[in-house]
Design an enzyme around this catalytic site. Structure first.
Site, short mmCIF file in Angstrom:
data_model
loop_
_atom_site.label_atom_id
_atom_site.label_comp_id
_atom_site.label_asym_id
_atom_site.label_seq_id
_atom_site.Cartn_x
_atom_site.Cartn_y
_atom_site.Cartn_z
CE LYS A 14 60.39 1.62 -26.40
NZ LYS A 14 60.53 0.99 -27.71
CE LYS A 19 51.08 -2.31 -28.40
NZ LYS A 19 52.37 -1.85 -28.84
CE LYS A 45 53.00 0.06 -35.89
NZ LYS A 45 52.74 0.19 -34.45
CG ASP A 131 53.98 5.25 -22.36
OD1 ASP A 131 53.25 4.85 -21.48
OD2 ASP A 131 55.03 5.87 -22.16
#
Lengths: 291, 470
Positions: A14, A19, A45, A131
């Site tokens: 998520k 991450k 991003k 996701d």
């Protein structure tokens, strides 16, 4: 045309769950151990590799494609800590286009530029946005780009929900040649129940937890320095946690096809943990075998 | 490194430096392919153009005992409808993707269509043709293929065309051929050496194939004709052939290349057998590769004498001819025109790439200023050129021949027309004779105004062709 060089690993989870921090620290740990590593940020991003390269600017693949008809590897990559080759796929201007297709196009370009043949990496880590929101974002696990996927999750329900969705995607694609699941990386472990909750979820889904990453001030501190923990605070306990994850990925090739929970099962599971957490926090005393 | 590892081949621009927009003299065209990489041009306005989906359908409609499931909104099946209605070829179904499918994915619909196609046609091979919508949507066609291939017990071959990945429609040929080879022969050892010759043919006229077959079998060669009218077995057999012979490199170069590089089948592409001389050269080259050079030369002597008698005093002396055709065809018809004493006034080709380097060099050495125009479906550019050049005859195969006729230029259409070998040459020359003698239709058409404003036609023909500046 690309021959696959090295282990290709996709790391999903998520948004905002850590991450990129986790992936970058694993890349740094692998590089520190002497491996040649490429990290590809697959997120519009485009901040996946920031802490590997001291926060310096790196044009994204898609921005470069937009500006130039001919793209060279040096236009879209930077060498970061330990020689990690950093690449950011980037995405379209917010509000238009399709970011999923962008990832697709970026990976195709890397294959076209023969990056993997020429750089000869031991590991390629794809840090993929949140996701599985559409077919485009599933491309790294679907089209044989990655061999294994790992999921980063915290004990927040929405992070678990996203992980379960990813399990669904892997479950769907793995039988037709898609990536299988290497395991779950439990991140931001702080609350007393976090470990047990993630462990229980993983067990229900038939997947291993390959490591628990505690919430630590060293991560925030290192990020403020624009570095991974491995680089900024190599002697810290947190650095050792990431090294352990890297060693697992290096030495262990196990993978599974997860058994995702369906809607009612996930709801029931969440309710069970809602009750348990309430009891823990309010001091109800009873048998707590899972905690 | 295997060509067949990836889902799709490299697009033509990357594989062969293919250009789809260009205008200039032949000597400059040669220069375009002198460096490492040709500089691509863009068209700032395009009147119409083909795409890879249409070209892929051309081949698929000619595979024997096959059915194609077009995974697309219904409009994308228009090309298949054309092949079925106009040529009576190709069984197909369309999944008719709708709004809901683009959001939810359409795997289930595709599965249903494939099962239904199988039940209805009982084919030997089933193709799933992707489309722009399926490509953008990232529908997981491969999962459906993997699931149904075993269940239906026949090869189910996904063809991943997008309609947008390449500017050159010919990429569609490569994608189909790649997909077939990938699914049917990848990973296999080369087939047992069978002594046959692969005759590589894409979208040739059936009678042309008969003519070439007549010539090659007269030499004692046994043929395996593909991909046109081939079955899955033809592709497997092709890997064990003694030789692959090209009829039209533009379309089947990828097939010949993969069979050569991956299965060691020699690939000969001696131009196209159009005109008496070129047919002789083609035949002798084919004979030489098969160790039958003398027999081929003898056959050429006999056939050329026969056609010479039939043609009598046919001549194009003093006739300035403009050609608008796919490149391999254009260059071969140019040779025919020159063989009969005609003059080439200019050439429009649908694309141009490194496969044409030698022909361009040959033309440039004799006619350095001859104008080469690269355009697929740009009639207004072509009409502009034709008004300036004013040829005596136009030979083409586009959809705009009526517009050319309005300029009062006699037109010979090569669409669905015979062209290859000695008999093809005879037929084409006779058609040219008729058109040049009977001008009344052309004169009548010339009284109809062109559909373009004069101000448009005053602009230079390359007004919309630009170098990419980024």
């Amino acid at each position: 045309m690309s021959e696959k060089q090295g282990k290709h690993i996709a790391i999903y989870g998520k948004g905002g769950i850590g991450k990129s921090t986790t992936t970058s620290n694993i890349s740094a740990a692998l590089a520190e151990a002497g491996y040649r590593v490429i990290q590809v940020g697959c997120d519009p991003k485009s901040d996946s590799t920031t802490i590997l390269r001291g926060g310096n600017d790196l044009p994204t693949v898609l921005d470069t494609l937009r500006e130039q008809s001919k793209v060279r590897l040096e236009d879209i990559s930077a060498v970061g800590f330990g020689g990690v080759l950093c690449i950011e796929a980037g995405g379209p201007v917010p509000g238009v286009g399709c970011a999923g297709r962008g990832i697709n196009a970026a990976v195709e370009l890397l294959q076209d530029l023969k990056v993997f043949e020429e750089y000869k990496p031991d590991f390629v880590l794809y840090d993929v946005l949140g996701d599985v929101v559409c077919g485009g974002f599933a491309v790294p696990i679907r089209d044989g780009i990655a061999d294994r996927a790992f999921v980063v999750t915290s004990s927040d329900f929405m992070a678990v929900f996203a992980a379960n969705n990813l399990f669904k995607a892997i479950n769907k694609y793995a039988p037709s040649g898609g990536a299988r699941l290497g395991g779950v990386i439990a991140n931001s472990i702080q609350a007393s129940y976090s470990k047990a909750l993630i462990h229980d979820f993983a067990e229900e889904s038939g997947v291993p937890v390959i490591g628990y990453v505690p919430r630590s001030i060293t991560v925030a501190q290192s990020e403020l320095y624009g570095k991974t923990v491995i680089e900024a605070l190599p002697e810290s306990e947190q650095a050792e946690v990431y090294r352990k994850l890297a060693r697992y990925i290096d030495e262990n090739n196990d993978s599974v096809i997860p058994k995702p929970l369906n809607g009612p099962e996930l709801k029931k599971w969440a309710r069970k943990w809602g009750d348990r957490i309430f009891e823990v926090e309010t001091g109800v005393v009873q048998k707590m075998e899972a905690i | 490194m295997s060509y067949l590892k990836t889902k799709t081949p490299r697009i033509r621009e990357k594989r062969l430096d293919t250009l789809n927009a260009w205008l200039g003299p032949a000597k400059s065209a040669v220069g375009e392919f002198a460096g490492d990489e040709a500089v691509q041009r863009i068209r700032t306005f395009s009147q119409s153009t083909n795409d890879d989906v249409l070209h892929a359908l051309r081949i698929l409609s000619r595979i024997e005992n096959s059915v194609t499931v077009i995974h697309a909104p219904r409009g994308c099946a228009a090309g298949a409808l054309y092949h079925k209605l106009a040529l009576g070829q190709g069984n197909w179904l369309v999944t008719n993707l709708d709004q809901k499918d683009t959001i939810m994915g359409a795997d289930r619909k595709l599965r249903k269509a494939v099962t239904s196609a199988h039940r209805t046609y009982r084919p030997e091979v089933l193709f799933i043709l992707s489309s722009p919508v399926a490509a953008i949507n990232n529908d997981d066609i491969q999962a459906v293929v993997d699931e149904l291939q075993d269940e239906l017990e026949l090869p189910v071959i996904p063809v991943f065309v997008t309609g947008f990945a390449s500017r050159n429609a010919v990429t569609g040929y490569d994608i189909v051929l790649h997909s077939i080879l990938r699914q049917l022969v990848r990973g296999r050892e080369a087939g047992e050496r069978n002594g046959r010759v692969n005759l590589l043919s894409v979208t040739e006229h059936r009678a042309d194939i008969q003519e070439i077959t007549r010539l090659l079998t007269a030499l004692g060669l046994e043929l395996n004709i593909l991909p046109d009218h081939a079955t899955p077995g033809s592709f497997v057999q092709a890997t064990g052939a003694r030789l692959s012979l090209s009829l039209n490199q533009d379309a089947e170069n990828y097939l010949g290349t993969v069979l050569r590089d991956e299965y060691g089948v020699p690939y000969q592409a001696p131009g196209r057998p159009v005109g008496i001389e070129a047919t002789g050269q083609w035949l002798v080259a084919a004979g030489k590769a098969a160790g039958l050079e003398q027999a081929a030369a003898e056959l050429h002597r006999q056939e050329s004498a026969r056609i010479g008698r039939e043609l009598g005093d046919f001549s194009l002396s003093g006739v300035r001819v403009y050609l608008s055709l796919p490149p391999g065809m254009a260059f071969s018809v140019a040779s025919l025109v020159e063989e009969f004493g005609g003059e080439i006034a200019g050439i429009t080709v649908s694309h141009l790439d490194v496969l044409h380097k030698a022909r361009l060099e040959d033309i440039a050495s004799r006619h350095p200023s001859l104008q080469i125009h690269v355009a697929d479906g740009q009639p207004f550019e072509e009409l502009n050129i034709l008004r300036r050049i004013g040829p005596d005859l136009y030979i083409g195969d586009g959809n705009h021949l009526g517009q050319v006729g309005r300029l009062g230029i006699p037109v010979v259409s090569l669409e669905h027309s015979r062209l290859l070998g000695y008999d093809g040459t005879l037929i084409l020359c006779r058609r040219i004779s008729v058109v040049l003698k009977n001008r009344s239709f052309g004169q009548r058409l010339a009284s109809v105004a062109l559909p373009y404003k004069e101000s448009w036609l005053q602009r230079s023909p390359n007004w919309h062709i630009k170098k990419e500046v980024k």
